[in-house]
Design a protein around this motif. Structure first.
Motif, PDB file in Angstrom:
ATOM      1  N   ARG A 138      -7.047   2.616  -1.204  1.00  0.00           N
ATOM      2  CA  ARG A 138      -6.159   1.482  -0.914  1.00  0.00           C
ATOM      3  C   ARG A 138      -6.861   0.200  -1.310  1.00  0.00           C
ATOM      4  O   ARG A 138      -8.059   0.046  -1.080  1.00  0.00           O
ATOM      5  N   ARG A 187       6.740   4.438   1.881  1.00  0.00           N
ATOM      6  CA  ARG A 187       5.523   4.767   1.128  1.00  0.00           C
ATOM      7  C   ARG A 187       5.592   6.163   0.524  1.00  0.00           C
ATOM      8  O   ARG A 187       5.190   6.375  -0.620  1.00  0.00           O
ATOM      9  N   ARG A 232       5.413   7.523  -3.352  1.00  0.00           N
ATOM     10  CA  ARG A 232       4.370   8.469  -3.768  1.00  0.00           C
ATOM     11  C   ARG A 232       5.000   9.710  -4.404  1.00  0.00           C
ATOM     12  O   ARG A 232       4.520  10.196  -5.416  1.00  0.00           O
ATOM     13  N   LEU A 275       2.230  -2.072   1.685  1.00  0.00           N
ATOM     14  CA  LEU A 275       3.484  -1.542   1.141  1.00  0.00           C
ATOM     15  C   LEU A 275       3.899  -2.323  -0.103  1.00  0.00           C
ATOM     16  O   LEU A 275       4.366  -1.743  -1.085  1.00  0.00           O
ATOM     17  N   ASP A 327       2.115  -1.148  -3.020  1.00  0.00           N
ATOM     18  CA  ASP A 327       2.631   0.144  -3.517  1.00  0.00           C
ATOM     19  C   ASP A 327       3.869  -0.030  -4.388  1.00  0.00           C
ATOM     20  O   ASP A 327       4.411   0.950  -4.895  1.00  0.00           O
TER      21      ASP A 327
END
Lengths: 105, 423
Positions: free
Chosen positions: A104, B48, B52, B94, B97
């Motif tokens: 991350r 999320r 993914r 988030l 992402d």
């Protein structure tokens, strides 16, 4: 490159771009994604609970079978492993073996 | 080398792709639109996981608050073991992402037009909608218990200001006072939560105000991990905690905030500090979307978590009627990932696999004394049911080292799940 092969390469690329291959790997087997509630999938978490990502599938299968049979001391994993068949355990172990820790930013 | 037959097959696949109707083609190229309403453990996990499982999906998270305050472990804040800052999480992870964030309340959902309207006037179209609003407290269910009354008798069942209010009231209470917890009937968020709270408040009283008492007035006759809790209470807090079950008149029928009294069929209890956990229902957007039934909760189909009331809408987390699964953060996270896998599959035209779900809930009865309940679940007969022979609670007889280990695992769980969901 011969014309036929060049055309084929374009077709293959088009099909791959539009198909499932562009998604990130095969879908996880039933039950696998629930484990990361406790077993960290992200790097950098300090926890006494061991990681599963990138572990050898054979080691994961052995551990889960031992938990399931009550041969390995446990707090909660004995109760959880009993909920999975041998085939499900094997599929989860193989999937975790293929995963890599998420980094991350 | 590739032979002629394979070339024809590949060319055929390309031709087929070109011949697909526009929406399906759009989806296969990754323009599937998924909107997730609610940024708690269920909604944020789902957003999320969707990204993914299929990075081509366009995922939008709709959430009114820019900072999430986690309920799990907030009982530790109430008794001064943890800081409120440890409970708060933002959504930067988030955004990184590739999830679009819309910080606004969802005011309307049109399931036919597949459209969500936001309080800021925005309109979001979707192919699939995930509704994850958590709970609303029912202000109509307990006479005398209004939003105003909750400023005197905090529920602290949605973490935030209410948590801090209860913390301040406990800190200000004189030694010798009676703390009363009113626990609701099933179903409600976090089944072991009221009893973990009672345990940690008892620990606080024993440590700081040893002449005080704690009374639990309960609208039911049994509760989660009951024998473990009661065993620990006898061991750690003898004569401090009294639990009054439904059958002995434990159900609170009305409250009076001004005098801090709670009324049952048999008695009137005056409290020094009153924590009233009222009946609950799915968060109000569930009603707006038409996915809640008359119980106030949302029936779902257990393979995909799709609403049985509205097509194209999935419900996860506390708002859903998830059969044997409790309303917990762990369950919400597990459901979110199973739901995301199902949505990615549906949008890609794949057949769905039956999920297998897990729940593990830790409770602290003292800072270094943890207990747990676990379950494994699978769909059967239109519900999520327990996998037979699996799950259950920590052993009733166990050395303190096992309780200490479970307290450490509880801490590890919170760090791990919050990193996965918000990190």
């Amino acid at each position: 490159m011969e014309p036929v092969k060049a055309a084929l390469a374009v077709v293959v690329l088009l099909v791959l771009a539009g198909g499932d291959a562009a998604a990130s790997g095969p879908p996880p087997p039933p039950g696998a994604t629930a484990c990361s509630g406790c077993h960290a999938a992200t790097a950098g978490i300090v926890t006494p609970v061991p990681r599963l990502v990138g572990r050898k599938p054979a080691d994961l299968v052995a551990a889960l079978q031992d938990f399931k049979a009550g041969r390995r001391p446990a707090t909660v994993m004995d109760r959880i492993a009993k909920g999975f068949s041998d085939a499900e355990i094997a599929a989860i172990a193989v999937w975790y073996g293929e995963q890599r820790p998420e980094r991350r930013r | 080398m590739v032979d002629r037959r394979e070339i024809l097959k590949l060319a055929g696949a390309a031709a087929l792709a070109a011949a697909l109707p526009a929406p399906a083609l759009a989806q296969s190229k990754g323009r599937g639109q998924v909107v997730v309403i609610g940024g708690g453990f269920a909604g944020a996990s789902c957003a999320r996981a969707l990204k993914r499982f299929d990075p081509r999906l366009a995922v939008t998270l709709v959430e009114a608050e820019r900072v999430f305050t986690a309920c799990p472990f907030s009982n530790g804040v109430i008794v001064g073991l943890r800081s409120m800052a440890d409970q708060r999480f933002g959504y930067q992870g988030l955004a990184q992402d590739g999830i679009a964030l819309r910080f606004a309340a969802a005011t309307a959902v049109d399931p036919q037009a597949r459209r969500v309207t936001l309080a800021d006037g925005g309109i979001l179209g979707y192919d699939r909608l995930v509704v994850a609003p958590g709970i609303d407290l029912r202000w109509d269910a307990l006479p005398g218990y209004t939003e105003e009354a909750a400023q005197r008798m905090p529920h602290a069942w949605k973490a935030g200001e209410q948590t801090l209010l209860l913390q301040r009231q406990l800190a200000a209470m004189e030694d010798g006072g009676v703390v009363v917890i009113a626990a609701p009937a099933n179903p409600f968020r976090c089944p072991p939560g009221p009893y973990e709270r009672a345990s940690l408040i008892a620990w606080y009283l024993k440590t700081h105000k040893p002449r005080s008492k704690l009374l639990i007035l309960d609208a039911k006759d049994a509760f989660s991990k009951q024998r473990l809790f009661q065993g620990a209470w006898t061991e750690l807090y003898p004569d401090l905690i009294e639990w009054v079950p439904l059958s002995q008149g434990g159900k609170v029928t009305s409250v009076d905030a001004a005098s801090l009294t709670l009324v049952t069929d048999f008695a009137t209890h005056k409290a020094a500090v009153a924590n009233v956990i009222p009946p609950q229902q799915a968060g109000r957007v569930a009603q707006r979307a038409g996915v809640a039934d008359r119980s106030g909760w949302c029936p779902i189909e257990p393979v995909s978590f799709q609403s049985t009331l509205q097509p194209g809408i999935h419900v996860i987390g506390d708002a859903a009627i998830a059969g044997a699964m409790p309303k917990s953060a762990f369950a919400a996270n597990a459901q979110a990932k199973a739901c995301a896998a199902a949505i990615a599959g549906l949008l890609a035209g794949r057949p769905l696999e039956e999920p297998r779900l897990i729940n593990t809930c830790y409770s602290l009865v003292a800072p270094d004394y943890g207990i747990s309940i676990a379950g494994v679940y699978h769909p059967a007969g239109g519900q999520l049911i327990d996998v037979e022979g699996a799950g259950g609670i920590s052993p009733l007889e166990a050395p303190r080292s096992v309780r200490q280990q479970e307290a450490q695992y509880a801490d590890g769980w919170f760090k791990t799940i919050t990193a996965e969901v918000f990190g």
